[in-house]
Design an enzyme around this catalytic site. Structure first.
Site, mmCIF file in Angstrom:
data_model
loop_
_atom_site.group_PDB
_atom_site.id
_atom_site.type_symbol
_atom_site.label_atom_id
_atom_site.label_comp_id
_atom_site.label_asym_id
_atom_site.label_seq_id
_atom_site.Cartn_x
_atom_site.Cartn_y
_atom_site.Cartn_z
ATOM 1 N N GLN A 1 0.819 -1.221 0.000
ATOM 2 C CA GLN A 1 0.000 0.000 0.000
ATOM 3 C C GLN A 1 0.851 1.268 0.000
ATOM 4 O O GLN A 1 0.323 2.364 -0.151
ATOM 5 C CB GLN A 1 -0.964 0.010 1.197
ATOM 6 C CG GLN A 1 -2.026 -1.077 1.099
ATOM 7 C CD GLN A 1 -2.998 -0.997 2.252
ATOM 8 O OE1 GLN A 1 -2.698 -1.467 3.339
ATOM 9 N NE2 GLN A 1 -4.145 -0.370 2.042
ATOM 10 N N CYS B 1 -10.667 -0.038 3.478
ATOM 11 C CA CYS B 1 -9.260 -0.204 3.107
ATOM 12 C C CYS B 1 -8.710 1.147 2.668
ATOM 13 O O CYS B 1 -9.379 1.872 1.918
ATOM 14 C CB CYS B 1 -9.154 -1.212 1.966
ATOM 15 S SG CYS B 1 -7.464 -1.528 1.445
ATOM 16 N N HIS C 1 -6.959 -9.236 6.972
ATOM 17 C CA HIS C 1 -7.050 -8.263 5.876
ATOM 18 C C HIS C 1 -5.636 -7.895 5.394
ATOM 19 O O HIS C 1 -5.377 -7.844 4.183
ATOM 20 C CB HIS C 1 -7.812 -7.030 6.384
ATOM 21 C CG HIS C 1 -7.963 -5.927 5.392
ATOM 22 N ND1 HIS C 1 -9.185 -5.566 4.852
ATOM 23 C CD2 HIS C 1 -7.054 -5.082 4.845
ATOM 24 C CE1 HIS C 1 -9.000 -4.553 4.008
ATOM 25 N NE2 HIS C 1 -7.723 -4.229 3.987
HETATM 26 CO CO CO Z 1 -6.512 -2.739 3.086
#
Ligand code: CO
Length: 161
Positions: free
Chosen positions: A51, A90, A132
């Site tokens: 990310q 998210c 997750h």
């Molecule tokens: Co996420």
């Protein structure tokens, strides 16, 4: 420490399996510290290295509770039990929320920032947040598991991961 730019869907880097960490030195520590700053700045409960554009199996989870900050290096879920449905968001999908079914209880094996292996058994939302993030490290996005999308105005204080 620094806040890094969060990679958003549909960046292809979010859908690749990450490489295992083999070096537990200063650059890993800087990545962990930056992930923490980036997660806090974005008001998230967890964040994974892809990310922020890094394809290494590194993630952190912080529920802002007694568990503190959990650093997960090369994590593997080695046991699961039960199931539960709850809402997830998210940081790579701003404004998107949905119900996801996951095992309730998990045992996770991971390494800490010094490379020491630990195992942890957890349940409820802490378990969900870890699952997750482990999914992120395998290139799996929560939207592939959503059983029902939730409108933002139906939410009551859910976090983002
Ligand atoms: Co996420």
């Amino acid at each position: 420490m620094a806040i890094r730019k969060i990679v958003k869907h549909p960046d292809k880097g979010l859908e690749k399996k990450c490489r295992k960490v083999t070096s537990f030195g200063p650059s890993l520590h800087k990545l962990l510290d930056d992930l923490y700053d980036t997660m806090i700045d974005a008001d998230g409960l967890g964040i994974a290295a892809p990310q922020v554009g890094v394809d290494l199996a590194v993630a952190i989870v912080d529920m802002d509770d007694e568990h503190g900050t959990l650093e997960l290096i090369n994590p593997e879920i080695i046991q699961t039990e039960g199931s539960s449905v709850d809402v997830e968001g998210c940081l790579s999908f701003p404004g998107i929320y949905g119900e996801v079914e996951r095992p309730d209880l998990i045992k996770v094996r991971a390494q800490d920032r010094d490379g020491d292996v630990y195992e942890l058994e957890v349940n409820e939302y802490f378990s969900r947040a870890i699952q997750h993030e482990v999914d992120h490290l395998n290139g799996v996005l929560f939207t592939s598991k959503v059983i029902r999308y939730i409108q933002e105005d139906e939410l009551e204080g859910y976090g983002e991961e």
